[in-house]
Design an enzyme around this catalytic site. Structure first.
Site, mmCIF file in Angstrom:
data_model
loop_
_atom_site.group_PDB
_atom_site.id
_atom_site.type_symbol
_atom_site.label_atom_id
_atom_site.label_comp_id
_atom_site.label_asym_id
_atom_site.label_seq_id
_atom_site.Cartn_x
_atom_site.Cartn_y
_atom_site.Cartn_z
ATOM 1 N N HIS A 40 0.711 -1.085 -0.508
ATOM 2 C CA HIS A 40 -0.023 -0.260 0.220
ATOM 3 C C HIS A 40 0.465 1.675 -0.412
ATOM 4 C CE1 HIS A 40 -4.473 1.253 0.831
ATOM 5 N NE2 HIS A 40 -3.807 1.282 0.455
ATOM 6 N N ASP A 97 -9.973 -0.292 3.776
ATOM 7 C CA ASP A 97 -9.064 -1.394 4.308
ATOM 8 C C ASP A 97 -9.498 -1.729 5.836
ATOM 9 O OD1 ASP A 97 -6.310 -2.221 4.634
ATOM 10 O OD2 ASP A 97 -5.334 -0.342 3.996
ATOM 11 N N HIS A 122 -7.168 -2.009 7.657
ATOM 12 C CA HIS A 122 -6.660 -1.196 8.823
ATOM 13 C C HIS A 122 -5.990 0.499 8.584
ATOM 14 C CE1 HIS A 122 -4.182 -5.157 7.993
ATOM 15 N NE2 HIS A 122 -4.196 -4.965 9.001
ATOM 16 N N ASP A 182 -2.970 2.554 8.408
ATOM 17 C CA ASP A 182 -2.084 2.643 7.955
ATOM 18 C C ASP A 182 -1.538 4.417 7.429
ATOM 19 O OD1 ASP A 182 -1.922 0.497 6.386
ATOM 20 O OD2 ASP A 182 -2.393 1.305 4.315
ATOM 21 N N HIS A 232 4.794 0.387 4.647
ATOM 22 C CA HIS A 232 2.818 -0.491 4.621
ATOM 23 C C HIS A 232 1.806 0.386 5.553
ATOM 24 C CE1 HIS A 232 1.815 -4.350 5.116
ATOM 25 N NE2 HIS A 232 2.326 -4.387 5.522
ATOM 26 N N ASP A 245 -8.037 -1.709 -0.320
ATOM 27 C CA ASP A 245 -6.757 -2.842 -0.268
ATOM 28 C C ASP A 245 -7.697 -4.161 0.177
ATOM 29 O OD1 ASP A 245 -5.131 -4.384 2.121
ATOM 30 O OD2 ASP A 245 -3.824 -2.694 2.547
ATOM 31 N N ASP A 265 -7.315 -6.334 2.002
ATOM 32 C CA ASP A 265 -7.815 -6.833 3.080
ATOM 33 C C ASP A 265 -8.849 -6.750 3.994
ATOM 34 O OD1 ASP A 265 -7.136 -4.334 4.850
ATOM 35 O OD2 ASP A 265 -4.226 -5.601 4.387
ATOM 36 N N GLU A 315 -1.681 -4.964 -2.548
ATOM 37 C CA GLU A 315 -1.627 -5.710 -1.403
ATOM 38 C C GLU A 315 -2.390 -7.069 -1.677
ATOM 39 O OE1 GLU A 315 -0.212 -5.891 1.501
ATOM 40 O OE2 GLU A 315 0.088 -3.724 1.717
#
Length: 307
Positions: free
Chosen positions: A103, A129, A131, A133, A146, A233, A235, A278
């Site tokens: 990312h 995402d 997360h 980040d 990332h 992302d 994930d 990702e």
């Protein structure tokens, strides 16, 4: 999962595709193989066969070697190259997609869009995402870069990464929305809270539904801006539907939800482009995640490209 279908219609607006094949910022560097896997899946022939004016413009790789070993400088160099490529696409009135890579490549993607548009107004961004980040080096428990790109785009982080754009910061907090977050640390949460960035945590998505949350996110990113983009992302999607990622987090968005939302977003004016990052093909033995990446991309193609 079935492939999102396209009608074989003539294209009005060209589509520029880029790969950013870097995993330097991640613990598991297998995501650097993501762009190659997508390109090798036959994506471009599939698009052109359906009347889409699509071109895979280039795949950028980091200049990493004996004379260049500092990850920050290597990533900054790659992001500068990616920024110039994306800036050219936006200035040429192409809709674009960047396939990552980890990312950190977002620093290059959105710096390029910012460079193309900043005289017209601010850039809006929806960051989907698991997360945040949004670490800076002093708050990151792992130190992996990332986990820092959104902070860099907001103007916080190593100078080499916050200075990729010609004039920064790239993003204004009022025009940024995070969706699907469910794994984060206190330091990054404190930064986003202090800046006033809106975060739609996964529990809110579950309570309200993805459609309502995304309407609010689109208002944040789309109102009062020169245009907006999506940073996805993989994930963010539950590992049941997207196992091929380096940092899976259970309890995420379902693939069908994200595809459905993209079908609405692509109808919005001033949707400039997106990135999908990702994807780690070394963790995707059955190509489940590869198919999802293609479906997400197809679902996001704006109607200007499919008259």
């Amino acid at each position: 999962m079935s492939v999102y279908s396209l009608s074989p219609l003539s294209c009005l607006k060209p589509v520029s595709l880029f790969g950013a094949a870097s995993g330097i910022g991640a613990r598991d560097e297998g995501c650097r193989f993501g762009p190659e896997a997508i390109l090798g899946s036959g994506l471009v022939p599939w698009l052109t066969g359906n009347g889409v004016d699509a071109e895979w413009c280039e795949t950028l790789t980091p200049a990493y070697g004996a004379a260049n070993t500092d990850p920050v400088q290597v990533i900054a160099g790659l992001c500068r190259k990616l920024s110039r490529a994306v800036e050219g696409a936006v200035e040429g009135n192409s809709w674009f997609t960047v396939f990552g890579g980890d990312h950190t490549t977002a620093i290059g993607t959105w710096s390029g869009v910012h460079n193309a548009l900043h005289r017209k107004g601010p850039l809006g961004l929806i960051w989907i995402d698991a997360h945040m980040d949004s670490h800076v080096p002093d708050t990151s428990p792992s130190g992996w870069l990332h986990g820092m790109p959104l902070a860099c785009l907001l103007g916080f982080g190593p100078d080499a990464l916050t200075g990729v754009a010609a004039a920064g910061p790239v993003l204004q907090p009022a025009h940024v929305a995070l969706v699907g977050v469910r794994s984060y640390e206190p330091g990054e949460a404190e930064l986003l809270d202090r800046l006033g960035v809106k975060v739609f945590f996964m529990d809110e998505v579950l309570a309200r539904g993805i459609d309502g949350v995304m309407e609010d996110a689109l208002a944040i990113a789309g109102e009062g801006t020169a245009g907006f983009g999506l940073s996805i992302d993989i994930d963010a999607v539950d590992p049941l539907d997207a196992p091929g990622v380096g940092t899976p987090v259970s309890g995420g968005l379902r693939a069908t939800e994200v595809i459905s939302v993209l079908g609405h977003i692509r109808r919005r004016p001033r949707f400039l482009g997106m990135e999908i990052v990702e994807f780690n093909p070394t963790r995707d033995p059955d190509d489940i995640t590869a198919h999802l990446v293609r479906n997400l991309f197809a679902a996001g193609l704006p109607r200007e490209c499919l008259p």
